[in-house]
Motif scaffolding. Structure first.
Motif, PDB file in Angstrom:
ATOM      1  N   GLY A  59     -10.142  -1.023  88.566  1.00 11.08           N
ATOM      2  CA  GLY A  59     -11.124  -1.212  87.503  1.00 11.08           C
ATOM      3  C   GLY A  59     -10.448  -1.413  86.155  1.00 11.08           C
ATOM      4  O   GLY A  59      -9.308  -1.015  85.935  1.00 11.08           O
ATOM      5  N   LYS A 296     -11.192   4.460  78.438  1.00 12.99           N
ATOM      6  CA  LYS A 296     -12.580   4.707  78.783  1.00 12.99           C
ATOM      7  C   LYS A 296     -13.451   3.612  78.203  1.00 12.99           C
ATOM      8  O   LYS A 296     -13.308   3.216  77.070  1.00 12.99           O
ATOM      9  CB  LYS A 296     -13.035   6.061  78.225  1.00 12.99           C
ATOM     10  N   GLU A 297     -14.403   3.134  79.001  1.00 14.72           N
ATOM     11  CA  GLU A 297     -15.308   2.086  78.555  1.00 14.72           C
ATOM     12  C   GLU A 297     -16.323   2.664  77.597  1.00 14.72           C
ATOM     13  O   GLU A 297     -16.990   3.636  77.897  1.00 14.72           O
ATOM     14  CB  GLU A 297     -16.039   1.493  79.759  1.00 14.72           C
ATOM     15  N   PRO A 300     -21.724  -0.122  78.302  1.00 12.30           N
ATOM     16  CA  PRO A 300     -22.031  -0.190  79.731  1.00 12.30           C
ATOM     17  C   PRO A 300     -21.308  -1.349  80.394  1.00 12.30           C
ATOM     18  O   PRO A 300     -21.233  -2.432  79.849  1.00 12.30           O
ATOM     19  CB  PRO A 300     -23.546  -0.448  79.770  1.00 12.30           C
ATOM     20  N   GLN A 301     -20.747  -1.091  81.609  1.00 13.47           N
ATOM     21  CA  GLN A 301     -20.033  -2.163  82.276  1.00 13.47           C
ATOM     22  C   GLN A 301     -20.842  -2.636  83.475  1.00 13.47           C
ATOM     23  O   GLN A 301     -21.448  -1.858  84.166  1.00 13.47           O
ATOM     24  CB  GLN A 301     -18.652  -1.706  82.723  1.00 13.47           C
ATOM     25  N   LEU A 303     -21.207  -3.599  87.064  1.00 13.31           N
ATOM     26  CA  LEU A 303     -20.438  -3.179  88.236  1.00 13.31           C
ATOM     27  C   LEU A 303     -20.084  -4.377  89.103  1.00 13.31           C
ATOM     28  O   LEU A 303     -20.987  -5.092  89.498  1.00 13.31           O
ATOM     29  CB  LEU A 303     -21.238  -2.151  89.053  1.00 13.31           C
TER      30      LEU A 303
ATOM     31  N   THR B  68     -24.752   3.447  84.187  1.00  9.34           N
ATOM     32  CA  THR B  68     -23.354   3.199  83.888  1.00  9.34           C
ATOM     33  C   THR B  68     -22.643   4.509  83.579  1.00  9.34           C
ATOM     34  O   THR B  68     -23.182   5.386  82.910  1.00  9.34           O
ATOM     35  CB  THR B  68     -23.201   2.250  82.689  1.00  9.34           C
ATOM     36  N   GLU B  70     -18.682   6.346  82.529  1.00 10.57           N
ATOM     37  CA  GLU B  70     -17.437   6.044  81.823  1.00 10.57           C
ATOM     38  C   GLU B  70     -16.372   5.579  82.797  1.00 10.57           C
ATOM     39  O   GLU B  70     -15.524   4.758  82.470  1.00 10.57           O
ATOM     40  CB  GLU B  70     -16.933   7.299  81.108  1.00 10.57           C
ATOM     41  N   GLN B  75     -18.923   5.388  89.162  1.00 17.41           N
ATOM     42  CA  GLN B  75     -20.100   4.546  89.335  1.00 17.41           C
ATOM     43  C   GLN B  75     -20.138   4.004  90.762  1.00 17.41           C
ATOM     44  O   GLN B  75     -21.186   3.957  91.399  1.00 17.41           O
ATOM     45  CB  GLN B  75     -20.056   3.396  88.333  1.00 17.41           C
TER      46      GLN B  75
END
Lengths: 303, 181
Positions: A59, A296-297, A300-301, A303, B68, B70, B75
């Protein structure tokens, strides 16, 4: 119609309209829900099927640390604890530049081989959409072993090998995933003139879910004949077969496996596998893979 | 006969006339699990909901994959292992807010009560919780929070990570509805 009947009819009509109101509201919501691309996830539990790569990537912002162990042959007897005494290790780090692109470095003690890899997932399987996931892997290997023949002129380029593979995988359902790996390995220097510098193999693998946290994997690299004339340690080069068992616990994936290949990267699997399965030339090994989230994102990512 | 038709007609028109619906497609639903080992938090900004001002009925529908985290791996595990979102892609809520029409009287925030059924992972559970609602003419704002347990919804937690996931998970809902014409 009597007056009472009229009243009842009207009340009943109103009642019929309100009784289905909640379902009407739900139907209203459903009609408005857009279709976002629904990507298939977790085709395999990790970035390696058994020894070779799977289509999975690391990721974005994550660092995958992998420690691979491969022991000697089971038929080397109890004095060698069935191969455990002859243990080799590969340490590898892979970083996710994006969800689809990773770079990695590693070193195998077997052959004192450094490797660098770029992995690019350029097509993702979708539910009701694209049927497969496609990932391209390209790696360069450099041997750091001493020259076998220090007297002759040895070029640095002789230490270098490459491998390129196209991984094609499909998650059939949550219980089964399949993968094809056409693979090309190129060695700058080979033992005999009749050895091809560039050899190819067709890999095929599968992953079967046993429990939500465990899977059974099979990986086979078929090496077509007449590509290599030379032998390694007196043994001919063969196709590679590995069977592995993945156990995933939160941030770690443990892989236990048996294989006829002593080496742990595609450079060994394709063209340097000498184990004869019917002779018991089987190696036991295990991999431990851990993912660290480095970046850390914030938002929102997808998926 | 004329009277009957007229009565029916007026009833229907009056029903339509007061049936005010408010809609949102980006309500925020988040949940929080707190344990000594680690905290787990996720947010879904794409929940859809409709409120019927006249009847107090409210429904929610959201995609589990839109939560979502982190950590991407969290996830993935949430969807693959825990809520199995390929088999149960949506969570829904159907309920009623008592005395909802009272919010029309001013722009204040009212403390009301919502009761209904939450369906997730194929299982349905009754939920009753206080909710704060504010009427602002063209919009309605609502917020509430409640506690659920993964066990209610048949979500299996492997022994290895039992201590990492709280038995009671706090869910927070925030929605701003627009009048739906």
């Amino acid at each position: 119609m009597t007056n009472l009947n009229r009243v009842i009819t009207v009340v009943f009509a109103i009642f019929c309209i309100t009784a289905t109101a909640q379902d009407d509201l739900m139907a209203l919501l459903e009609s408005k829900q857009e279709n976002t691309p629904n990507y298939v996830t977790a085709t395999f539990k990790g970035t390696r099927l058994v020894s070779g790569h799977s289509v999975e990537t690391v990721g974005k912002g994550d660092l995958n640390f992998m420690i691979n162990h491969r022991f000697g042959r089971l038929n080397s007897g109890w004095r060698n604890l069935f191969g455990i005494d002859n243990s080799t290790v590969r340490l590898g780090f892979t970083y996710g530049i994006s969800d689809d692109l990773s770079i990695g470095i590693g070193r195998s003690s077997f052959g004192k081989l450094f490797d660098g890899t770029v992995k690019w997932r350029f097509l993702r399987q979708q539910i009701d959409g694209t049927p497969v996931t496609l990932t391209a892997v390209s790696a360069i290997y450099a041997s750091s072993a001493e020259w076998e023949n220090p007297q002759r002129e040895n070029l640095f380029s002789s230490r270098i090998s490459y491998h390129n593979a196209l991984l094609i995988a499909r998650k059939i359902n949550k219980n089964l995933s399949l993968q094809l790996m056409p693979t090309i390995v190129h060695r700058n220097v080979v033992k005999k003139a009749n050895d091809n510098n560039t050899i190819y193999a067709i890999g095929a693998g599968s992953s079967l879910k046993i429990t939500p946290s465990t899977r059974l994997n099979v990986e086979y690299y078929y090496l077509p004949e007449n590509q290599l004339e030379s032998t390694i340690g007196g043994e001919s080069v063969k196709s590679s077969l590995s069977v592995g068992f993945d156990i995933e616990t939160g941030g770690h994936v443990f892989q236990l496996h048996v294989t006829n290949s002593h080496g742990m990267t595609e450079k060994y699997l394709v063209g340097e596998t000498t184990g004869d399965l019917f002779n018991g030339d089987i190696h036991f090994g295990f991999n431990v893979s851990r993912v660290f989230t480095v970046k850390k994102e914030k938002k929102p990512q997808q998926l | 006969m004329k009277k009957l038709v007229l009565t029916l007609f007026i009833s229907c028109v009056s029903l339509l006339g007061f049936s005010q619906k408010y809609l949102t497609q980006n309500a925020t639903i988040s949940f929080f699990s707190e344990t000594p080992i680690e905290n787990i938090e996720a947010t879904n900004n794409q929940a859809s909901s409709v409120i019927n001002l006249k009847t107090g009925e409210v429904v929610f529908s959201l995609l589990m994959k839109a939560f979502t985290f982190e950590k991407a791996l969290m996830q993935e595990h949430f969807n693959e292992k825990y809520v199995e979102s390929d088999d149960y892609p949506k969570a829904t809520f159907k309920g009623t807010i008592q005395d909802l029409e009272i919010i029309l009287s001013s722009n204040e925030t009212f403390d009301l009560f919502v009761t209904g059924q939450l369906t997730m992972h194929g299982k349905t559970k009754n939920v009753e919780t206080p909710v704060k609602i504010t009427y602002k003419g063209e919009t309605i704002e609502a917020e509430c929070d409640f506690v659920v347990s993964p066990a209610y919804f048949d979500i299996k937690i492997p022994n290895a990570v039992k201590e990492n996931i709280a038995k009671e998970i706090k869910v927070t809902v925030n929605a701003t509805y627009d009048e739906f014409k």
